[in-house]
Design a protein around this motif. Structure first.
Motif, short mmCIF file in Angstrom:
data_model
loop_
_atom_site.label_atom_id
_atom_site.label_comp_id
_atom_site.label_asym_id
_atom_site.label_seq_id
_atom_site.Cartn_x
_atom_site.Cartn_y
_atom_site.Cartn_z
N LYS A 2 2.50 -40.23 -18.53
CA LYS A 2 1.46 -39.88 -17.55
C LYS A 2 2.05 -39.05 -16.41
CE LYS A 2 -1.28 -43.97 -18.47
NZ LYS A 2 -1.89 -45.15 -17.93
N ASP A 3 1.21 -38.21 -15.84
CA ASP A 3 1.65 -37.35 -14.74
C ASP A 3 2.22 -38.16 -13.58
OD1 ASP A 3 0.87 -35.14 -16.15
OD2 ASP A 3 -1.01 -34.86 -15.06
N ASP A 4 1.58 -39.29 -13.24
CA ASP A 4 2.05 -40.11 -12.13
C ASP A 4 3.49 -40.58 -12.34
OD1 ASP A 4 -0.43 -39.79 -11.01
OD2 ASP A 4 -1.13 -41.80 -11.50
N GLU A 25 2.95 -28.59 -9.62
CA GLU A 25 2.57 -28.49 -11.03
C GLU A 25 1.82 -27.18 -11.24
OE1 GLU A 25 0.18 -30.97 -14.49
OE2 GLU A 25 0.16 -31.71 -12.44
N TYR A 30 6.22 -28.85 -14.38
CA TYR A 30 6.60 -29.25 -13.03
C TYR A 30 7.74 -28.35 -12.58
CZ TYR A 30 3.69 -33.20 -14.02
OH TYR A 30 2.61 -33.97 -14.35
#
Length: 94
Positions: A2-4, A25, A30
């Motif tokens: 996940k991005d988090d 992003e 990233y």
């Protein structure tokens, strides 16, 4: 991944190495940069569903390039962040 979780690991990397690195992003990748000068450091592009990323550096051609001529370097995120911290190619423009 996940991005988090990616963001948390990037921020943990920054804190562990004395701070001063920002990120943003763009187009599914990233981008790490030096906060003081906005100089590019590295590009992390997630691949697949695990925690692997394709690692890129800002080249003398003023664009992101793979660090390996044979299709790029894909590493687990933590290993990629360690590689960024230890390899001078990422700090050339800083």
């Amino acid at each position: 991944m996940k991005d988090d979780e990616i963001i948390l690991r990037i921020e943990t990397f920054d804190a562990a190495n004395g701070g001063g690195v920002g990120w943003y992003e763009d187009k599914g990748a990233y981008h790490l940069y030096l906060l003081e000068t906005d100089a590019p450091i590295a590009r992390l592009k997630p691949v697949g569903t695990r925690d692997e990323v394709r690692l890129g550096y800002w080249s003398h051609r003023r664009k992101w390039e793979d660090i390996d001529d044979m299709g790029g370097c894909v590493l687990p995120l933590d290993q990629a962040l360690d590689h960024i911290a230890e390899n001078s190619i990422f700090w050339t423009w800083t």
